[in-house]
Design an enzyme around this catalytic site. Structure first.
Site, mmCIF file in Angstrom:
data_model
loop_
_atom_site.group_PDB
_atom_site.id
_atom_site.type_symbol
_atom_site.label_atom_id
_atom_site.label_comp_id
_atom_site.label_asym_id
_atom_site.label_seq_id
_atom_site.Cartn_x
_atom_site.Cartn_y
_atom_site.Cartn_z
ATOM 1 N N GLU B 61 38.852 34.068 33.002
ATOM 2 C CA GLU B 61 38.737 34.056 31.543
ATOM 3 C C GLU B 61 39.062 32.696 30.956
ATOM 4 O O GLU B 61 38.429 32.235 29.994
ATOM 5 C CB GLU B 61 39.636 35.118 30.905
ATOM 6 C CG GLU B 61 39.078 36.538 30.976
ATOM 7 C CD GLU B 61 39.187 37.155 32.358
ATOM 8 O OE1 GLU B 61 39.880 36.582 33.223
ATOM 9 O OE2 GLU B 61 38.569 38.222 32.583
ATOM 10 N N HIS B 130 42.549 48.831 28.291
ATOM 11 C CA HIS B 130 41.138 48.923 27.907
ATOM 12 C C HIS B 130 41.013 49.492 26.496
ATOM 13 O O HIS B 130 40.057 50.171 26.168
ATOM 14 C CB HIS B 130 40.356 49.790 28.906
ATOM 15 C CG HIS B 130 40.239 49.182 30.272
ATOM 16 N ND1 HIS B 130 41.240 49.228 31.203
ATOM 17 C CD2 HIS B 130 39.240 48.479 30.856
ATOM 18 C CE1 HIS B 130 40.862 48.597 32.310
ATOM 19 N NE2 HIS B 130 39.651 48.136 32.115
HETATM 20 C C1 LIG Z 1 41.507 39.395 34.180
HETATM 21 C C2 LIG Z 1 40.479 40.451 34.314
HETATM 22 N N1 LIG Z 1 39.202 40.180 33.986
HETATM 23 C C3 LIG Z 1 38.257 41.133 34.074
HETATM 24 C C4 LIG Z 1 38.565 42.387 34.510
HETATM 25 C C5 LIG Z 1 37.479 43.469 34.600
HETATM 26 N N2 LIG Z 1 37.264 43.826 36.010
HETATM 27 C C6 LIG Z 1 37.920 44.870 36.567
HETATM 28 S S1 LIG Z 1 37.683 44.966 38.222
HETATM 29 C C7 LIG Z 1 36.588 43.671 38.196
HETATM 30 C C8 LIG Z 1 35.992 43.198 39.498
HETATM 31 C C9 LIG Z 1 37.064 42.933 40.508
HETATM 32 O O1 LIG Z 1 36.561 42.379 41.678
HETATM 33 P P1 LIG Z 1 37.520 42.119 42.909
HETATM 34 O O2 LIG Z 1 38.730 41.375 42.479
HETATM 35 O O3 LIG Z 1 36.709 41.505 43.968
HETATM 36 O O4 LIG Z 1 38.031 43.570 43.352
HETATM 37 P P2 LIG Z 1 37.129 44.849 43.658
HETATM 38 O O5 LIG Z 1 36.974 45.585 42.380
HETATM 39 O O6 LIG Z 1 35.851 44.378 44.229
HETATM 40 O O7 LIG Z 1 37.925 45.648 44.624
HETATM 41 C C10 LIG Z 1 36.463 43.153 36.900
HETATM 42 C C11 LIG Z 1 35.620 42.006 36.535
HETATM 43 C C12 LIG Z 1 39.914 42.637 34.805
HETATM 44 N N3 LIG Z 1 40.326 43.836 35.229
HETATM 45 N N4 LIG Z 1 40.852 41.654 34.713
#
Ligand SMILES: Cc1ncc(C[n+]2csc(CCOP(=O)(O)OP(=O)(O)O)c2C)c(N)n1
Lengths: 327, 327
Positions: B61, B130
């Site tokens: 972000e 959220h």
């Molecule tokens: C700081 C932040 N930005 C955006 C999000 C929204 N978000 C939730 S999970 C996700 C993807 C996460 O990917 P990864 O870290 O690879 O873990 P995975 O879900 O694939 O296990 C996003 C963009 C968030 N939770 N926190």
């Protein structure tokens, strides 16, 4: 320092069966949650780790009660392995008073300090500096406990990730950083979010070792984490283990995941950690039909009981919306 | 000429029209590319404008906003998407210390025309991370504008205005309204100016100041009061910073009573500032103290029971209006 991938270990048949039990329980728990979401019984906040169970089982298996885990949003199983009852975790998903948040929040946004579980918020990567703080206290107290901190490959692009690893490296903290690289951060594939193939190499920039392993092989995960944990306990600092894996379901239960192909999913399903381990156990005569059936029945009973318990548990009192804000 | 669109579609249309009009406009954020954004706001933009102007970013972000600022300094008009307003805190420094202050420290020689779009608000069962309403943080920071539309019409017109504005604008899109608020939207290039409130209902007995998802319950409460012979003027602020003082004072001169309704928490929410300004500048016009109906000073809980306790609603607003007019 010995290469952590080749750490020697020996597990007794009962221990292997216990690993099998956890793999199956965690899978079954998430599968039930997925159904409960479809039925509208659980409202939201469900991010399954189906396909990734070997990482949790392999890393948590060698932990003590005093060790800390800092799980990511798919790691419900790590709560169970650290000693939270299935009933409590199910209540958490149903927003009932019997859950860890008492209805305040869903999913894994709560923890249990006495059991060595730190509960993250939704903010990806934000658990990692806190993991460093936990590890720092172990160092100050000269105790040989460790912290195991989990993050997705996507979360390794946050500033918090880099600040935490740098701090841990400078301070030589007893932390094992576990990257659950399931290839996608929501819809974004790895190659669109980082210019490297292996998250593991990020460790080098912070002065400690990183290794990439097969995250769908529970024994490989166990072996690598055993080595990294031993290092951390000996005061030799952090390690990063990148576990290559794949999430079978969408990002959340609402996500249809059209950004990936059926072939890709099928390929990864053929590497399902559970049948692989089952074959291994059967070949060594650790597991047979009777034992498997008994374990499966135990799991079904546990989950049925947890759902029943959570469904019948009380909702919070409305006024509890404004309590527990200050100590 | 107008047509019927949802609030979400109106935002998408504003983005598409602005991108067609001005090649300097581009969007960036997590999953905004082929996936079309977590809520689907940017669907279709990737196909029309390509990956250079519809940028899938890593989960970073701070970088999303910092990159926007850098591009803005070179004459671009980036529109950054936060996946949820809750995650705006992860880019907070770039907004409050970089974007907000730049013009001031450059002696007025430069500006930062960025828009940070952020899906905010509760009543969707989203839990602590959220559901947040972060407007007050940004209202409190000189140099930023803060916008919060309540209708599809305004969502489109205000986003266009925000993109063309030479200042950093925090654009709060209420997720509860995304698909629920539907209404006429102008065809073509019509702008809703920043800083101008809209009177949603006229009345001479009390003024109700509100915005976002609270406009509908406020209007419902006003209808109830009308049945009791009390006519409430409902003003939708639309822009929170700079808020439309002239419209507020004009209404107050007519009604001599003011109720502020917002979903953000009470302490130092916008209601506190509006109340203070009215007290300082229009004390003589008041026949009653300025009252507020807000979220209590607490977090947004996951449990439906708890969230319902916290959220302002038609009943709570009706009760406050009765108190206000009886004073
Ligand atoms: C700081 C932040 N930005 C955006 C999000 C929204 N978000 C939730 S999970 C996700 C993807 C996460 O990917 P990864 O870290 O690879 O873990 P995975 O879900 O694939 O296990 C996003 C963009 C968030 N939770 N926190």
């Amino acid at each position: 320092m010995p290469p952590i991938k080749r750490t020697k270990f020996k597990l007794a048949p009962e221990q292997l069966l216990e690993m099998f039990y956890w793999l199956k329980l965690i899978r079954a728990f998430d599968e039930r949650l997925s159904i409960l979401v479809k039925q509208g019984q659980v409202r939201s906040g469900v991010y399954t780790g189906i396909g990734q169970e070997a990482i949790i089982v392999g890393t948590c298996f060698g932990l003590r009660k005093e060790d800390f885990i800092c799980p990511l949003h798919r790691d419900l199983g790590s709560f169970l392995m650290k000693g939270v009852e299935a009933r409590v975790m199910m209540s958490q998903m149903f927003a009932k008073t019997t859950g860890l948040s008492k209805g305040r929040d869903s999913a894994l946004h709560s923890g249990v300090t006495e059991l060595g579980i730190f509960g993250n918020t939704s903010m990806l990567g934000a658990n990692l500096p806190i993991a460093a703080g936990l590890g720092y206290t172990f160092k100050m107290e000269k105790v040989d406990n460790v912290v195991v901190a989990y993050f997705g490959e996507g979360a390794s692009n946050t500033g918090d990730f880099h600040e935490a690893l740098n701090f841990a490296g400078v301070q030589q903290l007893p932390i094992v950083f576990i990257c659950e690289n399931n290839q996608y951060a929501y819809s974004v594939p790895l190659e669109k979010s980082m210019a490297i193939d292996d998250v593991a190499i990020r460790a080098e920039g912070y002065g400690f070792d990183g290794v990439a392993i097969n995250g769908n092989d529970v024994l490989a995960v166990y072996q690598a984490s055993l080595g990294a944990i031993a290092r951390a306990r000996a005061g030799d600092g952090p390690t990063l283990i990148e576990c290559k894996t794949y999430r079978w379901h969408g990002h959340s239960e609402h996500d249809k995941a059209f950004y990936r192909t059926d072939e890709e999913l099928a390929m990864w399903k053929s590497r399902d950690p559970i049948p692989t381990f089952t074959t291994y156990l059967r070949a060594r005569h650790v597991l047979d039909d009777d034992k498997q059936k008994a374990i499966e029945e135990r799991i079904t009973t546990t989950i049925d009981d947890a759902v029943e318990f959570a469904l019948n548990a009380p909702d919070p009192a409305p006024e509890d919306a404004v309590t527990d804000l200050y100590a | 000429m107008s047509k019927e669109l949802s609030y979400l579609e109106a935002i998408r249309e504003a983005l598409a029209e602005e991108m067609r009009r001005d090649p300097k406009v581009f969007v960036l954020g997590e999953d905004v590319g082929p996936y079309g954004g977590a809520f689907g706001v940017t669907q279709g933009l990737y196909d029309e404008f390509g990956e250079m102007r519809v940028v899938d970013t890593p989960i970073s972000e701070s970088a999303i906003i910092g990159v926007s600022i850098g591009a803005a300094l070179r004459g671009y008009r980036p529109v950054a998407e936060m996946q949820f307003a809750d995650f705006i805190s992860c880019g907070f420094d770039q907004i409050v210390n970089q974007a907000a202050t730049l013009r001031y420290r450059y002696g007025g020689r430069a500006s930062v025309p960025i828009v940070v779009r952020a899906p905010s608000g509760g009543n969707v069962g989203g839990g602590l991370y959220h559901s947040q309403n972060p407007e007050a943080w940004f209202i409190h920071r000189p140099g930023l504008k803060v916008v919060a539309p309540s209708t599809a019409w305004d969502a489109k017109g205000l986003l266009k205005a925000a993109i063309r504005d030479d200042n950093p604008v925090v654009f709060l899109e209420h997720k509860y309204l995304y698909r629920r608020a539907k209404g006429p939207v102008p065809e073509g290039d019509e702008i809703v100016p920043i800083g101008v409130a809209a009177t949603r209902r006229e009345g001479a007995d009390a003024t109700l100041l509100t915005y976002g998802a609270m406009v509908t319950p406020s209007l419902e409460a006003a209808d109830r009061l009308a049945k009791e012979g009390v006519e409430v003027e409902v003003i939708d602020l639309r822009t929170l910073m700079p808020f439309d003082k002239a419209a507020i004072f004009a209404s107050l001169d007519k009604t001599n009573r003011v109720l502020v309704v917002h979903e953000d928490v009470k302490t130092l929410g916008l209601g506190a500032e509006l109340s203070a300004v009215i007290m300082e500048e229009k004390f003589d016009a008041l026949d009653a103290p300025v009252l507020r109906v807000t979220y209590p000073d607490t977090h947004a809980p996951f449990s439906h029971v708890l969230e319902a306790f916290n959220l302002p609603n038609t009943d709570k607003i009706t009760a406050a209006l009765r108190t206000l007019v009886a004073y």
